[in-house]
Design a protein around this motif. Structure first.
Motif, PDB file in Angstrom:
ATOM      1  N   GLY A 191       4.082  14.751   3.448  1.00 49.25           N
ATOM      2  CA  GLY A 191       4.690  15.021   2.082  1.00 49.25           C
ATOM      3  C   GLY A 191       5.700  13.868   1.588  1.00 49.25           C
ATOM      4  N   ASP A 192       5.875  12.829   2.705  1.00 53.13           N
ATOM      5  CA  ASP A 192       6.704  11.660   2.235  1.00 53.13           C
ATOM      6  C   ASP A 192       5.938  10.323   1.704  1.00 53.13           C
ATOM      7  OD1 ASP A 192       9.102  13.037   2.969  1.00 53.13           O
ATOM      8  OD2 ASP A 192       8.824  12.537   5.097  1.00 53.13           O
ATOM      9  N   ASP A 214       5.526   6.582  13.530  1.00 50.37           N
ATOM     10  CA  ASP A 214       6.212   5.228  13.024  1.00 50.37           C
ATOM     11  C   ASP A 214       5.196   4.629  11.709  1.00 50.37           C
ATOM     12  OD1 ASP A 214       7.485   3.197  11.914  1.00 50.37           O
ATOM     13  OD2 ASP A 214       7.571   2.151  13.852  1.00 50.37           O
ATOM     14  N   PRO A 215       4.864   5.286  10.703  1.00 47.20           N
ATOM     15  CA  PRO A 215       4.233   4.820   9.575  1.00 47.20           C
ATOM     16  C   PRO A 215       4.321   3.713   8.915  1.00 47.20           C
ATOM     17  CG  PRO A 215       5.075   7.183   8.951  1.00 47.20           C
ATOM     18  CD  PRO A 215       5.877   6.493  10.259  1.00 47.20           C
ATOM     19  N   SER A 216       5.445   2.880   9.417  1.00 52.09           N
ATOM     20  CA  SER A 216       5.670   1.588   9.011  1.00 52.09           C
ATOM     21  C   SER A 216       4.697   0.751   9.549  1.00 52.09           C
ATOM     22  CB  SER A 216       7.407   0.987   9.153  1.00 52.09           C
ATOM     23  OG  SER A 216       7.517   1.076  10.412  1.00 52.09           O
ATOM     24  N   ILE A 253       0.899  -1.094  -0.037  1.00 54.40           N
ATOM     25  CA  ILE A 253       0.001   0.000   0.048  1.00 54.40           C
ATOM     26  C   ILE A 253       0.898   1.242   0.047  1.00 54.40           C
ATOM     27  CG2 ILE A 253      -1.768   1.318   1.385  1.00 54.40           C
ATOM     28  CD1 ILE A 253      -2.790  -1.610   0.142  1.00 54.40           C
ATOM     29  N   ALA A 254       0.710   2.254  -0.830  1.00 59.08           N
ATOM     30  CA  ALA A 254       1.213   3.416  -0.957  1.00 59.08           C
ATOM     31  C   ALA A 254       0.409   4.390  -0.502  1.00 59.08           C
ATOM     32  CB  ALA A 254       1.847   3.855  -2.491  1.00 59.08           C
ATOM     33  N   PHE A 255       1.177   5.361   0.552  1.00 60.37           N
ATOM     34  CA  PHE A 255       0.368   6.447   1.139  1.00 60.37           C
ATOM     35  C   PHE A 255       1.408   7.643   1.374  1.00 60.37           C
ATOM     36  CE2 PHE A 255       1.601   3.368   4.055  1.00 60.37           C
ATOM     37  CZ  PHE A 255       1.969   4.262   5.708  1.00 60.37           C
ATOM     38  N   VAL A 256       0.726   8.792   1.643  1.00 58.74           N
ATOM     39  CA  VAL A 256       1.589   9.974   2.085  1.00 58.74           C
ATOM     40  C   VAL A 256       1.431  10.193   3.317  1.00 58.74           C
ATOM     41  CG1 VAL A 256       2.224  12.356   1.305  1.00 58.74           C
ATOM     42  CG2 VAL A 256       1.572  10.645  -0.474  1.00 58.74           C
TER      43      VAL A 256
END
Length: 111
Positions: A45-46, A70-72, A39-42
């Motif tokens: 801005g990253d 910790d977006p991981s 899954i790709a998410f922002v």
């Protein structure tokens, strides 16, 4: 997914939407295959790409929840709902147990 990760997401999670960029299936001996999606998410801005469990198609938009620090640590929101229901069930069971013990103690003292 382990319960600690789910609890962390429940307590500190930020809701967003991710897009499935790839999928894979892992055969299992006695069970149906396990399905995973990147899954790709922002966040700020990253762009982040993380893998979650579930059967999705490339390009699907998926409601997700991630830990802000910790977006991981991310999962689909659909995996979080059972934790909410489970937590409510546990609280209700504990309340019933406490009431039962209080009734038992009261009867024991009066009898």
């Amino acid at each position: 997914m382990n319960s600690i990760k789910l609890l962390n997401l429940q307590l500190h999670g930020v809701r967003s939407t991710g897009v499935v960029v790839s999928t894979r299936s892992v055969p299992q001996r006695k069970n149906p295959p396990a399905h995973y999606a990147k899954i790709a998410f922002v966040v700020g801005g990253d762009r982040h790409v993380e893998e979650i469990e579930g059967k999705y198609a490339e390009g699907d938009e998926v409601p997700i929840i991630y830990v802000a620090d910790d977006p991981s640590v991310v999962d689909s929101e659909s995996h979080i709902v059972p934790l909410q229901r489970g937590a409510v069930a546990v609280v209700i069971m504990l309340l019933v147990e406490i009431v039962g013990v209080l009734i038992w103690l009261r009867k024991r003292r009066s009898g």
